[in-house]
Design a protein around this motif. Structure first.
Motif, PDB file in Angstrom:
ATOM      1  N   SER A   1       0.835  -1.210   0.000  1.00 36.08           N
ATOM      2  CA  SER A   1       0.000   0.000   0.000  1.00 36.08           C
ATOM      3  C   SER A   1       0.867   1.257   0.000  1.00 36.08           C
ATOM      4  N   ARG A   2       0.239   2.414  -0.312  1.00 38.08           N
ATOM      5  CA  ARG A   2       0.989   3.678  -0.307  1.00 38.08           C
ATOM      6  C   ARG A   2       1.431   4.054   1.107  1.00 38.08           C
ATOM      7  N   PHE A   3       0.708   3.539   2.117  1.00 35.53           N
ATOM      8  CA  PHE A   3       1.096   3.823   3.505  1.00 35.53           C
ATOM      9  C   PHE A   3       2.416   3.095   3.835  1.00 35.53           C
ATOM     10  N   THR A   4       2.513   1.852   3.369  1.00 34.35           N
ATOM     11  CA  THR A   4       3.751   1.085   3.595  1.00 34.35           C
ATOM     12  C   THR A   4       4.914   1.767   2.883  1.00 34.35           C
ATOM     13  N   ILE A   5       4.667   2.201   1.644  1.00 33.06           N
ATOM     14  CA  ILE A   5       5.729   2.845   0.864  1.00 33.06           C
ATOM     15  C   ILE A   5       6.234   4.092   1.596  1.00 33.06           C
ATOM     16  N   ALA A   6       5.298   4.949   2.015  1.00 34.84           N
ATOM     17  CA  ALA A   6       5.689   6.211   2.662  1.00 34.84           C
ATOM     18  C   ALA A   6       6.466   5.949   3.953  1.00 34.84           C
ATOM     19  N   LYS A   7       5.968   5.007   4.768  1.00 39.97           N
ATOM     20  CA  LYS A   7       6.630   4.757   6.057  1.00 39.97           C
ATOM     21  C   LYS A   7       8.010   4.136   5.853  1.00 39.97           C
ATOM     22  N   MET A   8       8.097   3.199   4.920  1.00 38.38           N
ATOM     23  CA  MET A   8       9.374   2.501   4.691  1.00 38.38           C
ATOM     24  C   MET A   8      10.467   3.457   4.209  1.00 38.38           C
ATOM     25  N   LEU A   9      10.077   4.402   3.332  1.00 35.80           N
ATOM     26  CA  LEU A   9      11.081   5.281   2.723  1.00 35.80           C
ATOM     27  C   LEU A   9      11.376   6.535   3.565  1.00 35.80           C
ATOM     28  N   ALA A  10      10.573   6.778   4.592  1.00 40.83           N
ATOM     29  CA  ALA A  10      10.688   8.046   5.343  1.00 40.83           C
ATOM     30  C   ALA A  10      12.101   8.348   5.861  1.00 40.83           C
ATOM     31  N   PRO A  11      12.858   7.353   6.383  1.00 39.09           N
ATOM     32  CA  PRO A  11      14.177   7.726   6.952  1.00 39.09           C
ATOM     33  C   PRO A  11      15.308   7.857   5.917  1.00 39.09           C
TER      34      PRO A  11
ATOM     35  N   ILE B   1      18.979  -2.203  14.395  1.00 40.99           N
ATOM     36  CA  ILE B   1      17.779  -2.504  13.603  1.00 40.99           C
ATOM     37  C   ILE B   1      16.586  -1.809  14.237  1.00 40.99           C
ATOM     38  N   ASP B   2      16.018  -0.837  13.511  1.00 38.54           N
ATOM     39  CA  ASP B   2      14.792  -0.173  13.964  1.00 38.54           C
ATOM     40  C   ASP B   2      13.607  -0.965  13.423  1.00 38.54           C
ATOM     41  N   GLN B   3      12.512  -0.930  14.169  1.00 38.79           N
ATOM     42  CA  GLN B   3      11.365  -1.734  13.769  1.00 38.79           C
ATOM     43  C   GLN B   3      10.085  -0.908  13.750  1.00 38.79           C
ATOM     44  N   GLY B   4       9.192  -1.180  12.796  1.00 42.48           N
ATOM     45  CA  GLY B   4       7.906  -0.477  12.727  1.00 42.48           C
ATOM     46  C   GLY B   4       6.808  -1.431  12.270  1.00 42.48           C
ATOM     47  N   PHE B   5       5.599  -0.876  12.113  1.00 37.32           N
ATOM     48  CA  PHE B   5       4.446  -1.705  11.750  1.00 37.32           C
ATOM     49  C   PHE B   5       3.511  -0.870  10.886  1.00 37.32           C
ATOM     50  N   GLU B   6       2.954  -1.448   9.843  1.00 33.66           N
ATOM     51  CA  GLU B   6       1.967  -0.729   9.036  1.00 33.66           C
ATOM     52  C   GLU B   6       0.682  -1.555   8.960  1.00 33.66           C
ATOM     53  N   PHE B   7      -0.357  -0.995   9.544  1.00 30.43           N
ATOM     54  CA  PHE B   7      -1.643  -1.697   9.570  1.00 30.43           C
ATOM     55  C   PHE B   7      -2.325  -1.647   8.206  1.00 30.43           C
ATOM     56  N   TRP B   8      -2.204  -0.485   7.504  1.00 35.62           N
ATOM     57  CA  TRP B   8      -2.921  -0.285   6.246  1.00 35.62           C
ATOM     58  C   TRP B   8      -2.148  -0.898   5.089  1.00 35.62           C
ATOM     59  N   ASN B   9      -2.140  -2.209   5.070  1.00 36.71           N
ATOM     60  CA  ASN B   9      -1.492  -2.992   4.023  1.00 36.71           C
ATOM     61  C   ASN B   9      -2.194  -4.341   4.033  1.00 36.71           C
TER      62      ASN B   9
ATOM     63  N   PRO C   1      -1.425  -6.521   7.045  1.00 39.18           N
ATOM     64  CA  PRO C   1      -0.594  -5.595   7.814  1.00 39.18           C
ATOM     65  C   PRO C   1       0.822  -6.154   7.919  1.00 39.18           C
ATOM     66  N   CYS C   2       1.842  -5.266   7.836  1.00 40.36           N
ATOM     67  CA  CYS C   2       3.206  -5.814   7.785  1.00 40.36           C
ATOM     68  C   CYS C   2       4.164  -5.138   8.751  1.00 40.36           C
ATOM     69  N   LYS C   3       5.259  -5.875   8.989  1.00 38.23           N
ATOM     70  CA  LYS C   3       6.336  -5.375   9.850  1.00 38.23           C
ATOM     71  C   LYS C   3       7.367  -4.686   8.974  1.00 38.23           C
ATOM     72  N   LEU C   4       7.970  -3.625   9.527  1.00 44.46           N
ATOM     73  CA  LEU C   4       8.991  -2.891   8.785  1.00 44.46           C
ATOM     74  C   LEU C   4      10.283  -2.913   9.594  1.00 44.46           C
ATOM     75  N   PHE C   5      11.402  -3.094   8.897  1.00 45.83           N
ATOM     76  CA  PHE C   5      12.707  -3.114   9.559  1.00 45.83           C
ATOM     77  C   PHE C   5      13.666  -2.207   8.803  1.00 45.83           C
ATOM     78  N   TRP C   6      14.472  -1.452   9.569  1.00 41.36           N
ATOM     79  CA  TRP C   6      15.538  -0.640   8.975  1.00 41.36           C
ATOM     80  C   TRP C   6      16.834  -1.086   9.644  1.00 41.36           C
TER      81      TRP C   6
END
Ligand SMILES: C[S@@+](CC[C@H](N)C(=O)[O-])C[C@H]1O[C@@H](n2cnc3c(N)ncnc32)[C@H](O)[C@@H]1O
Length: 212
Positions: free
Chosen positions: A47-57, A188-196, A199-204
């Motif tokens: 989703s566009r929410f996952t894209i935005a959150k993943m690329l933010a940093p 390793i930073d960790q996040g979560f996106e519900f609107w996908n 819903p998925c986990k995000l890792f940086w």
């Protein structure tokens, strides 16, 4: 009377082609999933929410090479190109030749290169474009369903190509990938996106800055 080529095509293939035309890019992705469910690992693009959150940093000013594993139909490609410097490069790597052909057909940007191959060969692939490291690597690979040994090999290869201060960006339905990232990244930073879907986990995974 001669029959047209499409009339010769098996019924199932014609039905698939019709469905693909009706659904557009999503049809290409869905057909890819039907052909290789384990390798693709998802029926719907991110989703566009996952894209935005993943690329933010991402520090775009200091990004000369951005690499993406498993681009599929290119859900992340245009958002990355929109932010990438004019002299930057985006190399995407996918094992599915249909997705690579689709990306080459639909994305016309001189900064963009779609390579048919495995993420495990990232060093050799970026080397063929004259790079010895990447600033960021993004992955949409289904780590939990990859064949034995492939996940750890990709974690190691990525740890070797990401520059100090750069990062490995991973979105996943499971946390399995963390095990493959941990040995090669300092934080390793960790996040979560519900609107996908799902819903998925995000890792940086960040490499420490080089202090020398
Ligand atoms: C879940 S899809 C990701 C789709 C897309 N990135 C998105 O966000 O919508 C996973 C992709 O990984 C690709 N893939 C699987 N194993 C791979 C490997 N070893 N190297 C590169 N790509 C791979 C599949 O062909 C598929 O395109």
């Amino acid at each position: 009377m001669s029959l047209s080529k499409s009339a010769d095509a098996p019924l199932l293939q014609r039905a698939k082609n019709k469905l693909r035309r009706m659904l557009g890019p999503w049809g290409v992705f869905f057909t890819g999933f039907l052909k290789h469910p384990v390798m693709v690992g998802s029926v719907i693009p991110s989703s566009r929410f996952t894209i935005a959150k993943m690329l933010a940093p991402v520090d775009w000013d200091n990004t000369k090479l951005f690499v993406e594993y498993g681009p599929g139909i290119g859900t992340f490609c245009q958002p990355v190109l929109d932010k990438l410097r004019r002299d930057g490069t985006l190399i995407v790597i996918d094992t599915n030749p249909d997705f690579i052909a689709y990306l080459r057909r639909t994305i016309k940007d001189s900064r963009f290169h779609a390579v048919h191959g495995s993420a495990a060969d990232v060093a050799e692939i970026i080397g063929s474009f004259g790079f010895d490291h990447a600033d960021y690597v993004l992955s949409g690979l289904p780590f939990s369903t990859l064949p034995d040994g492939v996940g750890p090999a990709i974690g190691k290869a990525t740890g070797e190509v990401v520059r100090p201060g750069g990062a490995f960006l991973v979105y996943q339905f499971s946390a399995k990938c963390r095990d493959y990232m941990a040995p090669y990244f300092d934080r390793i930073d960790q996040g979560f996106e519900f609107w996908n879907i799902l819903p998925c986990k995000l890792f940086w995974g960040w490499k420490a800055e080089d202090k020398s």
